[in-house]
Design a protein around this motif. Structure first.
Motif, PDB file in Angstrom:
ATOM      1  N   ASN A  51       0.863  -1.163   0.000  1.00  0.00           N
ATOM      2  CA  ASN A  51       0.000   0.000   0.000  1.00  0.00           C
ATOM      3  C   ASN A  51       0.911   1.228   0.000  1.00  0.00           C
ATOM      4  OD1 ASN A  51      -2.507   1.438   0.193  1.00  0.00           O
ATOM      5  ND2 ASN A  51      -1.987   1.865   2.327  1.00  0.00           N
ATOM      6  N   GLU A  53       0.885   4.983   0.160  1.00  0.00           N
ATOM      7  CA  GLU A  53       0.149   6.212   0.463  1.00  0.00           C
ATOM      8  C   GLU A  53       1.038   7.390   0.085  1.00  0.00           C
ATOM      9  OE1 GLU A  53       0.335   8.742   3.096  1.00  0.00           O
ATOM     10  OE2 GLU A  53      -1.427   9.533   2.061  1.00  0.00           O
ATOM     11  N   GLY A  91      -4.347   4.645   0.867  1.00  0.00           N
ATOM     12  CA  GLY A  91      -5.565   4.366   1.596  1.00  0.00           C
ATOM     13  C   GLY A  91      -6.583   5.482   1.503  1.00  0.00           C
ATOM     14  N   ASN A 185     -11.812   3.675  -0.943  1.00  0.00           N
ATOM     15  CA  ASN A 185     -11.127   3.102   0.204  1.00  0.00           C
ATOM     16  C   ASN A 185     -11.922   3.329   1.489  1.00  0.00           C
ATOM     17  OD1 ASN A 185      -8.320   2.128   1.414  1.00  0.00           O
ATOM     18  ND2 ASN A 185      -9.029   3.815   2.695  1.00  0.00           N
ATOM     19  N   HIS A 258      -9.455  -5.286   4.246  1.00  0.00           N
ATOM     20  CA  HIS A 258      -8.328  -4.785   5.038  1.00  0.00           C
ATOM     21  C   HIS A 258      -8.296  -5.532   6.361  1.00  0.00           C
ATOM     22  CE1 HIS A 258      -8.170  -0.664   2.776  1.00  0.00           C
ATOM     23  NE2 HIS A 258      -7.884  -1.699   2.012  1.00  0.00           N
ATOM     24  N   TYR A 260      -6.167  -6.004   9.941  1.00  0.00           N
ATOM     25  CA  TYR A 260      -5.147  -5.593  10.913  1.00  0.00           C
ATOM     26  C   TYR A 260      -5.270  -6.499  12.128  1.00  0.00           C
ATOM     27  CZ  TYR A 260      -4.115  -1.541   8.052  1.00  0.00           C
ATOM     28  OH  TYR A 260      -3.735  -0.729   7.012  1.00  0.00           O
ATOM     29  N   GLU A 300      -4.781  -4.051   2.241  1.00  0.00           N
ATOM     30  CA  GLU A 300      -3.995  -3.530   3.364  1.00  0.00           C
ATOM     31  C   GLU A 300      -3.961  -4.602   4.449  1.00  0.00           C
ATOM     32  OE1 GLU A 300      -5.077   0.211   5.093  1.00  0.00           O
ATOM     33  OE2 GLU A 300      -5.479   1.170   3.157  1.00  0.00           O
ATOM     34  N   ASP A 345      -1.377  -6.880   0.150  1.00  0.00           N
ATOM     35  CA  ASP A 345      -0.577  -5.647   0.139  1.00  0.00           C
ATOM     36  C   ASP A 345      -0.209  -5.263   1.563  1.00  0.00           C
ATOM     37  OD1 ASP A 345      -1.014  -5.593  -2.570  1.00  0.00           O
ATOM     38  OD2 ASP A 345      -2.556  -4.048  -2.488  1.00  0.00           O
ATOM     39  N   HIS A 347       0.937  -2.928   4.529  1.00  0.00           N
ATOM     40  CA  HIS A 347       0.791  -1.519   4.890  1.00  0.00           C
ATOM     41  C   HIS A 347       1.984  -1.108   5.761  1.00  0.00           C
ATOM     42  CE1 HIS A 347      -1.541   2.127   5.628  1.00  0.00           C
ATOM     43  NE2 HIS A 347      -1.230   2.045   6.904  1.00  0.00           N
ATOM     44  N   ALA A 348       2.782  -0.115   5.370  1.00  0.00           N
ATOM     45  CA  ALA A 348       2.626   0.757   4.217  1.00  0.00           C
ATOM     46  C   ALA A 348       4.032   1.134   3.734  1.00  0.00           C
ATOM     47  CB  ALA A 348       1.853   2.015   4.583  1.00  0.00           C
TER      48      ALA A 348
END
Length: 505
Positions: A51, A53, A91, A185, A258, A260, A300, A345, A347-348
């Motif tokens: 990702n 940004e 993002g 996003n 996404h 996490y 992400e 992908d 992050h980041a």
């Protein structure tokens, strides 16, 4: 910070039946991998992505004086990640990025507000700089389309769709292929909190404009990864089902998620996130997408620092330590056993002193060096093989990890079965023995190369100096008995990649 995806989820969703490979059987000790000759799916270099940004990237890894990406960054990515996907403009930033403000002579570009934490005097790492960078490092283009407009207002959708069409023409003039066009996003949550109908309607208008320019354009729609609209009586599964139903007639079969993890309270164990992914797969099918066509991209993923508020801020380094490396490898290993997942992908891609940096520049240093998670990511990439074999896992849990296991692994091969790779994570503070049950290799003694990222404690990181500068490597011997069982040992707190030929040498 922008592009953050607060998971904020305590969900205990029931996984889809198609996600049975996620399970880890409870063993007494060590890690046992039972491998069949069944191919779960094929993987290519696009499975490894970043990702990107553009604000954080520009403020850290972009050399404004020389108008180029830092050469040490370019070299590392080109060497270790050929074919990787780079998700631009990142993002949440993507929801406010009007691409025409990022092209033309740099000196004439106007100041923009595409983040809630900083106003850039101008976008220097714009669309053309991004395309140049991806071309230089042999990467692949992934673009997140703007469905909203600006940070403080919802723009006219006809104007946005026209801008999207112009962007497709602009990139097309450079003859650069785009892997996917992602439709916004995280618009389901926080200050946006779009209904599924609003998302579907605006996405359809933008897609129609893009397809008039490029009929072969391929799109990915964003699904919810937690119950962000519970105040409306809508959970993530209901939102996702409605979204899939609304977009199926537009030919949408692929979705973004996404994930996490490993940082309570807002980053649950990897198992929780995978169970949610499995539920989202089921939601797509319930929404009318044929099961054989459903695809997911984890656009992400990363470790989430523990705590909330100031406690969360103090724990930013958890996003770039050895624990984060183990978590990301666990997530990737698990998704290899899910045929619906097409890529992940990390992050980041930035080098700031905040959370999730892939590169660090300590005070007084003249160059950036890779983070611990980036070294682990590169280790997995170097041992990637194209076919994933069905791998059943059995592990004890001496580490007391919340996911219920201490180790996990997956096995890959090439088409003619002349090469094999094993990816494994060990969350325990003690070395762990891995047992390979591979009947196809019964009676063979093979030389193997074992690479690992490990350390005494999971808190070690490269923020202030490069403590870990790459994997430790050793040659070992694998002796498969008459039943096809062989064993080897991996280090404590480790991410490892084992590679070997399938024939005696």
């Amino acid at each position: 910070m922008l592009g953050l995806a607060l998971v904020g989820c305590k969900s205990t969703v029931a996984p889809s039946g198609d996600c049975k490979p996620v399970a880890v059987n409870k063993g007494s000790e060590g890690l046992s991998l039972t491998i069949s000759d069944k191919v779960v799916k094929s993987m290519g270099p696009e499975y490894f992505g970043f990702n990107l940004e553009n604000s954080e990237f520009q403020l850290s890894l972009w050399d404004a004086e020389r108008q180029q990406v830092r050469p040490e960054v370019t070299r590392f990515l080109k060497q270790h990640f050929p074919g990787a996907v780079y998700r631009y403009p990142g993002g949440t930033t993507a929801n406010y990025h009007r691409w025409k403000t990022s092209v033309g002579k740099v000196a004439t570009r106007k100041s923009v507000r595409i983040n809630d934490w900083i106003e850039l005097p101008r976008i220097e790492f714009g669309v053309d700089e991004y395309l140049d960078f991806v071309g230089e490092i042999n990467g692949q283009v992934w673009y997140v389309l703007n469905l909203k407009g600006d940070i403080d207002r919802l723009a006219d959708i006809d104007k946005l769709s026209g801008e999207a069409a112009d962007l497709v023409r602009h990139i097309g003039e450079r003859k650069v292929p785009v892997v996917r066009w992602e439709l916004g996003n995280e618009l389901d949550r926080f200050e946006e909190k779009w209904t599924s109908d609003l998302y579907v309607n605006r996405a359809q208008t933008v897609m129609e404009a893009v397809r008039k320019v490029d009929p072969k354009a391929r799109f990915v729609a964003m699904m919810a990864d937690f119950d962000a609209q519970s105040d409306r009586g809508i959970n993530a599964s209901q939102y996702n089902t409605a979204l899939a139903k609304g977009l199926k007639d537009s030919g949408i079969t692929e979705f973004a998620q996404h994930l996490y993890y490993d940082g309570e309270p807002d980053g649950p164990p990897v198992t929780n996130r995978i169970d949610h992914l499995c539920q989202s797969i089921a939601d797509a099918e319930k929404g009318g997408v044929p099961a054989k066509d459903v695809g997911f991209w984890v656009t992400e993923h990363a470790r989430w620092p523990e705590g909330q508020g100031e406690a969360w801020n103090r724990n930013w380094r958890q996003s770039g330590d050895l624990g984060a490396s183990i978590g990301l490898a666990d997530l990737i290993i698990t998704t290899t056993q899910l045929p619906q997942v097409k890529g992940t992908d990390l992050h980041a891609l930035h080098g700031s002193t905040g959370p999730w940096p892939m590169f660090h520049q300590p005070e007084g240093a003249s160059a950036y060096h890779p983070s611990v998670p980036l070294h682990a990511y590169a280790l997995l990439r170097e041992t990637l093989l194209p076919q994933v074999l069905e791998t059943k896992t059995s592990s004890g849990n001496p580490s007391s990890y919340g996911g219920g296991y201490s180790a996990r692994g997956t096995v890959m091969t090439n088409q003619d079965r002349s090469r094999y790779s094993v990816w494994a994570v060990n969350r325990d503070k003690a070395a762990t023995e891995i047992t390979l049950n591979m009947p196809a290799l019964a009676g063979k003694t093979l030389k193997a190369n074992l690479a690992s990222i490990s350390g005494g404690v999971t808190q070690i990181n490269n923020y202030d100096r490069q403590i870990i500068d790459g994997p430790k490597r050793q040659s070992i011997q694998l002796s498969f008995d008459a039943q096809g069982v062989a064993r080897y040992t991996v280090a404590p707190n480790s991410v490892s990649g084992l590679s070997f030929a399938g024939t005696t040498r």
